[in-house]
Scaffold this active site. Sequence first.
Site, PDB file in Angstrom:
ATOM      1  CG  LEU A  59      -2.123   1.177   1.126  1.00 29.85           C
ATOM      2  CD1 LEU A  59      -2.890   0.972   0.153  1.00 29.85           C
ATOM      3  CD2 LEU A  59      -2.780   0.774   2.826  1.00 29.85           C
ATOM      4  CB  VAL A  60       3.655   2.506   2.459  1.00 31.04           C
ATOM      5  CG1 VAL A  60       4.645   3.609   2.341  1.00 31.04           C
ATOM      6  CG2 VAL A  60       2.664   2.717   3.383  1.00 31.04           C
ATOM      7  CB  SER A  63       5.271  -9.282  -4.678  1.00 32.07           C
ATOM      8  OG  SER A  63       4.623  -9.322  -3.655  1.00 32.07           O
ATOM      9  CB  CYS A 100       1.526   7.230  10.249  1.00 29.30           C
ATOM     10  SG  CYS A 100       0.980   5.570  11.242  1.00 29.30           S
ATOM     11  CD  GLN A 146      -2.412   5.080  15.325  1.00 26.31           C
ATOM     12  OE1 GLN A 146      -2.095   5.241  16.509  1.00 26.31           O
ATOM     13  NE2 GLN A 146      -1.645   4.562  14.517  1.00 26.31           N
ATOM     14  N   GLY A 192      -3.423   1.905   8.448  1.00 28.09           N
ATOM     15  CA  GLY A 192      -2.159   1.926   9.445  1.00 28.09           C
ATOM     16  C   GLY A 192      -1.681   0.586   9.492  1.00 28.09           C
ATOM     17  CG  HIS A 242      -3.357   7.626  11.445  1.00 28.22           C
ATOM     18  ND1 HIS A 242      -4.100   6.735  11.203  1.00 28.22           N
ATOM     19  CD2 HIS A 242      -2.244   7.188  11.867  1.00 28.22           C
ATOM     20  CE1 HIS A 242      -3.709   5.375  10.828  1.00 28.22           C
ATOM     21  NE2 HIS A 242      -2.297   5.700  11.282  1.00 28.22           N
TER      22      HIS A 242
END
Length: 333
Positions: A14-15, A41, A128, A155, A159, A235
């Site tokens: 995701l990041v 992956s 974060c 949060q 996350g 968040h």
Amino acid sequence: MRKIDTCIVGATGLVGQTMLNVLAEYDFPVGRLKLLASKRSAGKVCVFKGKEYTVEELTKTSFDGYDLALFSAGAEISLEFAPLAREHGLVVIDNSSAWREDPSIPLIVPEVNLADHEMNRLIANPNCSTIQAILPLKALQQTFGVNRVNYSTYQAVSGSGQQGLTDLHATQKGQEPSLYPHDISQTVIPEIDAPLVDGYTKEEHKMMAETRKILHLPNLPVSATCVRVPIEVGHGVLIAVQLAQPFSLAAVRQCLQHFPGITVVDDLPNYTYPTSILAKGTDEVYVGRLRHDPTLENGLLLYTVADNIRKGAAANAVQIASALLSPIREVIQ
């Protein structure tokens, strides 16, 4: 100007995917681009600026000939491979928790302590929630001084990465949770990361230690309670801070408004305040609900919201790299 040959480690997460988007949005001068991930992956295809790139398996030889590595693949991978990338001459920006508390590694939020990059070519990206809290705290520190901090966080499930989003969506459909210890669609969960013997969790200890390190206040009293809430992105952090000097809310508002990266949303007559909806997809830290804390001398309460995947992770890393373009080019010459 010479472009920056860039590796992204954890590119399919995701990041990592958000890093690709932010690099494109910021028009970062990427030269060659290598996308790296686990063997599982490898072979997947990602798109950057309209061009397809095949993800490669991360190995010890992955970094040869590159300039910059952005890591977002977890602490174990970072502990093994980030020093290797640095040894190959790369500047490394790591998004995991692996290096944050190492006193020899700079922990950077670019609006706050960019000069700390001179400590090491391996740079840690903070937690974060710490990132979005540290901007207003730095602004307050510069103007009034800071004596004590207490955090309460709200949060989002992202996350926890894609697994967190999957768990929320599954439990919303009535399925059993597979990641969280309770049905996150029906409750908030006051437990993030592993519980420790002192009653705090690792997430709470991260915020406490990182705040002291970034502000260069090793003895600052800091406490935290970190709570997972059933929203996807954005968040919230309530900050209860004791300032060193008396203040007016007008002076606090002015101090925050003039600090880079902060947008104040605090129109009391219309009762406006920051929300996760407002923050989603942006790289600003939104601050509001400014109030005196009547229980504490020079006490102030404020609420912050930020996109935890962007400013809380991917964008902060790219902002560090963008701010260090000249030093990176000096390193690679």
